[in-house]
Design a protein around this motif. Structure first.
Motif, mmCIF file in Angstrom:
data_model
loop_
_atom_site.group_PDB
_atom_site.id
_atom_site.type_symbol
_atom_site.label_atom_id
_atom_site.label_comp_id
_atom_site.label_asym_id
_atom_site.label_seq_id
_atom_site.Cartn_x
_atom_site.Cartn_y
_atom_site.Cartn_z
ATOM 1 N N GLN A 68 12.460 4.681 23.297
ATOM 2 C CA GLN A 68 11.200 5.012 22.625
ATOM 3 C C GLN A 68 10.934 6.516 22.551
ATOM 4 O O GLN A 68 9.982 6.943 21.904
ATOM 5 C CB GLN A 68 10.041 4.337 23.364
ATOM 6 C CG GLN A 68 10.162 2.825 23.445
ATOM 7 C CD GLN A 68 9.179 2.235 24.427
ATOM 8 O OE1 GLN A 68 8.950 2.765 25.515
ATOM 9 N NE2 GLN A 68 8.580 1.108 24.066
ATOM 10 N N ARG A 69 11.773 7.314 23.186
ATOM 11 C CA ARG A 69 11.450 8.731 23.370
ATOM 12 C C ARG A 69 11.690 9.601 22.151
ATOM 13 O O ARG A 69 11.301 10.771 22.146
ATOM 14 C CB ARG A 69 12.242 9.288 24.559
ATOM 15 C CG ARG A 69 11.866 8.655 25.888
ATOM 16 C CD ARG A 69 12.734 9.188 27.003
ATOM 17 N NE ARG A 69 12.608 8.357 28.198
ATOM 18 C CZ ARG A 69 13.451 8.411 29.213
ATOM 19 N NH1 ARG A 69 14.478 9.248 29.180
ATOM 20 N NH2 ARG A 69 13.284 7.621 30.259
ATOM 21 N N SER A 70 12.331 9.060 21.117
ATOM 22 C CA SER A 70 12.584 9.850 19.911
ATOM 23 C C SER A 70 11.580 9.554 18.798
ATOM 24 O O SER A 70 11.788 9.954 17.657
ATOM 25 C CB SER A 70 14.006 9.593 19.405
ATOM 26 O OG SER A 70 14.189 8.217 19.097
ATOM 27 N N ALA A 71 10.498 8.876 19.119
ATOM 28 C CA ALA A 71 9.508 8.502 18.098
ATOM 29 C C ALA A 71 8.966 9.720 17.367
ATOM 30 O O ALA A 71 8.698 10.757 17.971
ATOM 31 C CB ALA A 71 8.359 7.729 18.743
ATOM 32 N N GLN A 72 8.812 9.583 16.055
ATOM 33 C CA GLN A 72 8.289 10.661 15.219
ATOM 34 C C GLN A 72 6.932 10.325 14.602
ATOM 35 O O GLN A 72 6.284 11.204 14.020
ATOM 36 C CB GLN A 72 9.289 10.983 14.107
ATOM 37 C CG GLN A 72 10.627 11.468 14.641
ATOM 38 C CD GLN A 72 11.575 11.874 13.539
ATOM 39 O OE1 GLN A 72 11.176 12.103 12.398
ATOM 40 N NE2 GLN A 72 12.850 11.967 13.857
ATOM 41 N N ASP A 171 1.545 11.287 12.103
ATOM 42 C CA ASP A 171 2.844 11.952 12.058
ATOM 43 C C ASP A 171 2.925 12.860 13.282
ATOM 44 O O ASP A 171 2.340 13.946 13.303
ATOM 45 C CB ASP A 171 2.965 12.760 10.762
ATOM 46 C CG ASP A 171 4.327 13.408 10.581
ATOM 47 O OD1 ASP A 171 4.986 13.723 11.590
ATOM 48 O OD2 ASP A 171 4.727 13.619 9.419
ATOM 49 N N LEU A 172 3.617 12.416 14.298
ATOM 50 C CA LEU A 172 3.659 13.155 15.559
ATOM 51 C C LEU A 172 4.321 14.521 15.399
ATOM 52 O O LEU A 172 3.876 15.504 15.997
ATOM 53 C CB LEU A 172 4.402 12.341 16.623
ATOM 54 C CG LEU A 172 3.783 11.002 17.013
ATOM 55 C CD1 LEU A 172 4.722 10.244 17.957
ATOM 56 C CD2 LEU A 172 2.415 11.188 17.658
ATOM 57 N N VAL A 173 5.351 14.590 14.590
ATOM 58 C CA VAL A 173 6.080 15.847 14.425
ATOM 59 C C VAL A 173 5.213 16.879 13.714
ATOM 60 O O VAL A 173 5.080 18.026 14.165
ATOM 61 C CB VAL A 173 7.397 15.613 13.669
ATOM 62 C CG1 VAL A 173 8.105 16.945 13.409
ATOM 63 C CG2 VAL A 173 8.312 14.672 14.447
ATOM 64 N N ALA A 174 4.600 16.493 12.590
ATOM 65 C CA ALA A 174 3.764 17.428 11.831
ATOM 66 C C ALA A 174 2.539 17.847 12.632
ATOM 67 O O ALA A 174 2.155 19.027 12.639
ATOM 68 C CB ALA A 174 3.347 16.799 10.504
ATOM 69 N N ASP A 175 1.909 16.899 13.318
ATOM 70 C CA ASP A 175 0.715 17.228 14.085
ATOM 71 C C ASP A 175 1.055 18.107 15.290
ATOM 72 O O ASP A 175 0.281 19.013 15.650
ATOM 73 C CB ASP A 175 0.012 15.946 14.549
ATOM 74 C CG ASP A 175 -0.669 15.218 13.402
ATOM 75 O OD1 ASP A 175 -0.909 15.836 12.353
ATOM 76 O OD2 ASP A 175 -0.955 14.012 13.565
ATOM 77 N N TYR A 176 2.199 17.872 15.910
ATOM 78 C CA TYR A 176 2.613 18.713 17.035
ATOM 79 C C TYR A 176 2.838 20.147 16.563
ATOM 80 O O TYR A 176 2.414 21.108 17.210
ATOM 81 C CB TYR A 176 3.879 18.139 17.663
ATOM 82 C CG TYR A 176 4.285 18.813 18.959
ATOM 83 C CD1 TYR A 176 3.974 18.242 20.179
ATOM 84 C CD2 TYR A 176 4.990 20.020 18.950
ATOM 85 C CE1 TYR A 176 4.341 18.851 21.369
ATOM 86 C CE2 TYR A 176 5.360 20.639 20.134
ATOM 87 C CZ TYR A 176 5.033 20.048 21.341
ATOM 88 O OH TYR A 176 5.388 20.666 22.511
ATOM 89 N N ARG A 177 3.508 20.292 15.434
ATOM 90 C CA ARG A 177 3.740 21.641 14.908
ATOM 91 C C ARG A 177 2.430 22.348 14.584
ATOM 92 O O ARG A 177 2.279 23.546 14.843
ATOM 93 C CB ARG A 177 4.623 21.552 13.670
ATOM 94 C CG ARG A 177 6.086 21.243 13.980
ATOM 95 C CD ARG A 177 6.887 21.069 12.705
ATOM 96 N NE ARG A 177 8.300 20.817 13.002
ATOM 97 C CZ ARG A 177 9.136 20.179 12.203
ATOM 98 N NH1 ARG A 177 8.694 19.729 11.026
ATOM 99 N NH2 ARG A 177 10.389 19.993 12.534
ATOM 100 N N SER A 183 8.418 22.609 17.211
ATOM 101 C CA SER A 183 8.805 21.200 17.143
ATOM 102 C C SER A 183 8.619 20.540 18.506
ATOM 103 O O SER A 183 8.777 21.190 19.545
ATOM 104 C CB SER A 183 10.264 21.083 16.711
ATOM 105 O OG SER A 183 10.443 21.600 15.409
ATOM 106 N N PRO A 184 8.321 19.252 18.521
ATOM 107 C CA PRO A 184 8.108 18.580 19.803
ATOM 108 C C PRO A 184 9.398 18.390 20.579
ATOM 109 O O PRO A 184 10.494 18.342 20.004
ATOM 110 C CB PRO A 184 7.505 17.233 19.387
ATOM 111 C CG PRO A 184 7.992 17.005 17.995
ATOM 112 C CD PRO A 184 8.083 18.363 17.376
ATOM 113 N N GLY A 185 9.263 18.261 21.893
ATOM 114 C CA GLY A 185 10.394 17.916 22.736
ATOM 115 C C GLY A 185 10.582 16.416 22.759
ATOM 116 O O GLY A 185 10.457 15.735 21.736
ATOM 117 N N THR A 186 10.828 15.874 23.938
ATOM 118 C CA THR A 186 11.056 14.443 24.106
ATOM 119 C C THR A 186 9.757 13.758 24.527
ATOM 120 O O THR A 186 9.086 14.206 25.454
ATOM 121 C CB THR A 186 12.140 14.199 25.167
ATOM 122 O OG1 THR A 186 13.354 14.806 24.735
ATOM 123 C CG2 THR A 186 12.364 12.711 25.388
#
Length: 214
Positions: A68-72, A171-177, A183-186
């Protein structure tokens, strides 16, 4: 009647090239109090989590499996029947909110060492970052706010304080940025919180159908 197995379900969506994995409320989530005597009431019912916070605050935490750790991206439904008044989420000790969903990331080379740890332990990690989606506060929808408690926490407001029922997809990637400028880690863990101790209010709410997508 549809039955939800109390294990993660994997549903492929070939047309979108997306794999969704449901994260059940199966008893594996553990409560962690911020203050020893201030704890919420949580009922884990498989596909749904019921929450009551009555002048209290605490966090329900679940470490994630390696798969589950690569979820985007993520999605869930949530409902607030009774909630607290709008607050300023940037003020320490005055930042009550109806519901918050935490996504906790660490550097990839630290993920295995921290796997299965408590939220308190992981958030002390130097590389840890938490992206927190909130229902509550007096801010505009979509606002990204610094936490008054730690520099590695960022809050994104999805809903105001008004009661209701909504479906969310993030969108975890866009919101993290947008929150952290990188970019997010794990992704190593999820948490859910309700917070009513400052206003001495009461929250009656639920979250269901929480899923992660690669």
């Amino acid at each position: 009647m549809k039955k939800l197995a109390l294990t993660a379900l994997v549903a492929a969506q070939p047309s979108l090239g997306i794999t969704a994995e449901v994260v059940p409320f199966d008893g594996s989530w553990k409560e962690q109090g911020f203050l020893r005597l201030f704890s919420n009431d949580y009922v884990q019912r498989g596909e749904q989590l019921d929450v009551v916070s009555d002048g209290t605050v605490s966090l329900l935490w679940r470490p994630l499996d390696r798969s589950q750790r690569s979820a985007q991206a993520a999605s869930w439904a949530w409902s607030v029947q009774e909630g607290v008044t709008p607050t300023d989420l940037t003020v320490k000790g005055g930042d009550d909110r109806n519901l918050a969903v935490y996504f906790v990331f660490v550097d990839p080379d630290r993920a295995e060492a921290l796997a299965g740890g408590s939220a308190r332990r992981i958030l002390r990690e130097r590389s840890a970052r938490a992206l927190i989606y909130v229902w509550g506060g007096q801010h505009n929808r979509g606002a990204i706010l610094p936490s008054p408690y730690a520099s590695q926490l960022r809050t994104k407001v999805l809903r105001g304080s008004r009661a209701g029922t909504h479906q969310e997809t993030v969108d975890l990637v866009a919101d993290y940025r947008a929150a952290f400028g990188s970019s997010p880690g794990t992704l190593v863990g999820l948490a859910i919180s309700a917070d009513s101790d400052d206003t001495k209010g009461k929250i009656v709410a639920s979250i269901s159908n929480l899923s992660l997508r690669n």
